[in-house]
Design an enzyme around this catalytic site. Structure first.
Site, PDB file in Angstrom:
ATOM      1  N   HIS A 170      -8.068 -17.249   5.967  1.00 42.52           N
ATOM      2  CA  HIS A 170      -9.489 -17.049   5.705  1.00 42.52           C
ATOM      3  C   HIS A 170     -10.212 -18.371   5.878  1.00 42.52           C
ATOM      4  CE1 HIS A 170      -7.493 -13.656   3.727  1.00 42.52           C
ATOM      5  NE2 HIS A 170      -8.538 -12.993   4.179  1.00 42.52           N
ATOM      6  N   ARG A 227       0.854  -1.182   0.000  1.00 45.31           N
ATOM      7  CA  ARG A 227       0.000   0.000   0.000  1.00 45.31           C
ATOM      8  C   ARG A 227       0.890   1.232   0.000  1.00 45.31           C
ATOM      9  NH1 ARG A 227      -3.968  -2.094   4.827  1.00 45.31           N
ATOM     10  NH2 ARG A 227      -4.415  -4.123   3.890  1.00 45.31           N
TER      11      ARG A 227
END
Length: 647
Positions: free
Chosen positions: A388, A366
């Site tokens: 996940h 980012r």
């Protein structure tokens, strides 16, 4: 009479127009002396505010976060008045409380404030404070407020007032000073006994670089001089523990301008430390039924458009990578979850196959602004201990609780004992920030709150802190210096499974949508290691530390015995090295202490003859003589004290 409900649920009756101070006095004289702010029916009020209706009242002292907020906001007013005495033409803007103190932004024109001015401003501040001036709120019409600040030629206050409406505009007066303010003050300036100006910096009006640059003066204040002294001592300790300083001294990581700002380079010792942390979590994850996957560092733009991450991070992230093929664009991945959704999509599942738990130490990117970069805590490339879980709605509660168990295991093994949990939900005033429908958000939020209650967590609910795709449970950890860090997060997501059309076949032979749990006990490896460094001061748990033992032969005559001891330690998977420099033993001991190596083994003639080792412990000194086997047992026992077993 009015009925006032206190936080413990008790209800007391008071005369109408009684104040929070009156309520405090009815409870105890001690509380009345220490109350500095209050909240009535959820709205911040002064201790002198007349209470005219029934309602719930919370009283705050400096020990409460809301009390500190009022104290520091009030101090910002006093700071502004003190600065105006030296810079009478300065234009005031805003002066909020922050996590540690407060600041005030001013337009000084051609004048400046530097560190050499701090002492004079502090002296003036205390002179004003000793006047015990009351903070008094008053309503002002929009026309009068605009007239005042236009006369002062203050475009900043004018801009603020123009966005307000009549009936919502208040001024705060104290001494000969007036400021536009919403409220939330201490009773009078005399409560402030200590002040320290911490820093001066530039800041753009409203954070927009297109606007004028202002002078921002940071300060912190306390109701006792002793508290300021202790705070400054804590800051000095924090400097010693700064992870950037320790990372360099312990040779864990570095940065290179040629590589790029915010992109850490892990040195051999640091890489080994990371690997041990990863192996530690991998072992626990394996027991918990996770499967490791690997995904690329980039993905097609469409992947992140589908997930919603492009809309969230696209403009502020690294720009698209173009290929020779027309209109083909890739992005550095900002998150791992879209990739894991596609891993799940590899083949069909039935309800009997769920839950599926996919884990990865995946690096994401980012583009943080250069001014926001800070060592390892704010970087542009970082690795998440991401996983996940894809489960049925019926499995959600149990899966979520098991993730909580995993997070608590990680904290316990690394010495983080003081923490609270934060249930982060939507900002109900700004629902456009989130994807998905109201019903699924409510289900997800309630699931997290229920799990937190069942696990007996000390938790608070924070509105507006949810991820854009779902609510989450964040763990706020206090380090050895009492600072709070957000480490570890668990999120419930009904939205990405829908966006990626994830399904499973239920017992009714129909297609159903799985629920997705995002979890990262470390959060970011970089940030976690930075916090761990500062929490431990570089004295890592023995099972994790880069080098557990350093062998210090007092002469090269004992080379063979040194090699024998080293081999024996290494055969028992104890990390050891030899300092065979031609330095005096005292110098070697000092260097080992600086390097924070837990154990020093000193070898000489007696040790060689007896087949023993003389041992020193970091920070403690000589702890005695041991056989090699006894010493190895000591190491293993010390390791087991901190490295707990998972389940």
């Amino acid at each position: 009479m009015i009925k006032i409900t206190l936080p413990d649920g008790s209800v007391k009756e008071f005369e109408k127009n009684s104040t929070p101070f009156d309520v405090a006095k009815s409870i105890s004289e001690g509380l009345a002396r220490n109350i500095i702010s209050a909240s009535f029916n959820g709205t911040t009020v002064e201790t002198t505010t007349p209470l005219q209706t029934d309602g719930s009242l919370v009283l705050y002292t400096f020990n409460d976060d809301e009390g500190k907020k009022a104290f520091w906001h009030s101090s910002a007013h006093v700071l502004a008045e003190a600065i105006l005495s030296f810079h009478p033409n300065a234009k005031l803007t805003i002066g909020p409380a922050i996590d540690n103190g407060f600041y005030y932004d001013l337009d000084l024109g051609d004048e400046t404030i530097s560190e050499k001015d701090f002492s004079a401003i502090e002296k003036k501040f205390l002179e004003i404070a000793r006047g015990k001036h009351e903070f008094k709120m008053r309503e002002v019409s929009k026309a009068d407020a605009l007239s005042l600040y236009k006369a002062e030629n203050n475009p900043y206050k004018v801009e603020l007032i123009e966005n307000l409406t009549d009936g919502d505009i208040t001024f705060c007066d104290h001494s000969n000073f007036t400021d536009l303010c919403r409220g939330g003050h201490i009773p009078n300036t005399g409560i402030i006994k200590a002040i320290k100006i911490m820093n001066v910096a530039g800041a753009y009006w409203r954070g927009d670089e297109k606007n004028n640059q202002l002078t921002r003066v940071y300060g912190i204040s306390f109701p006792k001089q002793k508290m300021l002294t202790e705070y400054l001592e804590l800051l000095e300790e924090a400097k010693k523990r700064d992870h950037r300083k320790l990372g360099k001294e312990l040779e864990l990581f570095t940065f290179s301008q040629k590589v790029g700002a915010g992109l850490p380079l892990w040195l051999p010792k640091g890489a080994a430390l990371r690997e041990r942390l990863q192996n530690f979590l991998k072992a626990a994850q394996k027991k918990a039924g996770y499967e490791m996957v690997m995904t690329p560092h980039i993905g097609q733009k469409e992947l992140y458009v589908t997930s919603g991450h492009y809309e969230k991070y696209g403009e502020d992230s690294f720009q698209a990578i173009k290929t020779p093929k027309m209109d083909e664009e890739f992005l550095l991945k900002p998150m791992n979850c879209p990739h894991h959704c596609e891993v799940y999509n590899f083949k069909p599942y039935s309800y009997k196959d769920l839950p599926k738990r996919f884990a990865e130490f995946g690096t994401v990117y980012r583009y943080e602004q250069s001014g926001e970069l800070h060592g390892l805590t704010r970087v542009r490339g970082f690795t998440q201990d991401d996983a996940h879980i894809f489960c049925t709605p019926e499995q959600l509660d149990q899966e979520f609780k098991e993730v909580i168990d995993l997070v608590l295991y990680v904290f316990g093994s690394l010495g983080f004992e003081d923490f609270t949990a934060q249930v982060s939900i939507r900002d109900m005033e700004n629902l456009d920030k989130y994807i998905g429908d109201v019903e699924t958000w409510e289900i997800a939020e309630n699931a997290i709150i229920s799990a937190a209650k069942d696990k007996g967590l000390d938790y608070v609910i924070e509105e507006g802190e949810a991820a854009f795709y779902g609510p989450k449970l964040d763990f706020m950890v206090k380090d050895a210096l009492g600072r709070s860090w957000q480490l570890g997060t668990i999120q419930v997501d009904y939205n990405l499974p829908k966006r990626f059309d994830l399904t499973y076949t239920g017992s009714d032979n129909q297609s159903h949508r799985p629920v997705m749990i995002h979890r990262a006990p470390f959060g970011s490896m970089e940030r976690f290691i930075a916090v761990l460094l500062e929490h431990t001061g570089g004295n890592f748990p023995l099972w994790l530390t880069p080098e557990q033992v350093i062998i210090l032969p007092i002469s090269d005559k004992y080379q063979k015995y040194t090699e024998k001891v080293l081999e024996s330690l290494e055969n028992s998977e104890i990390r050891a090295l030899v300092d065979d420099r031609s330095e005096k033993t005292g110098r070697k001991i000092r260097d080992a202490e600086v390097s924070k190596i837990p154990f020093m083994v000193i070898l000489g003639e007696k040790e060689e003859q007896d087949g023993t080792v003389s041992v020193r412990k970091h920070g403690e000194g000589d702890i005695g003589t041991f056989t090699i086997e006894e010493f190895k047992s000591l190491i293993k026992e010390e390791e087991s004290k901190t490295l707990k077993k998972f389940k």
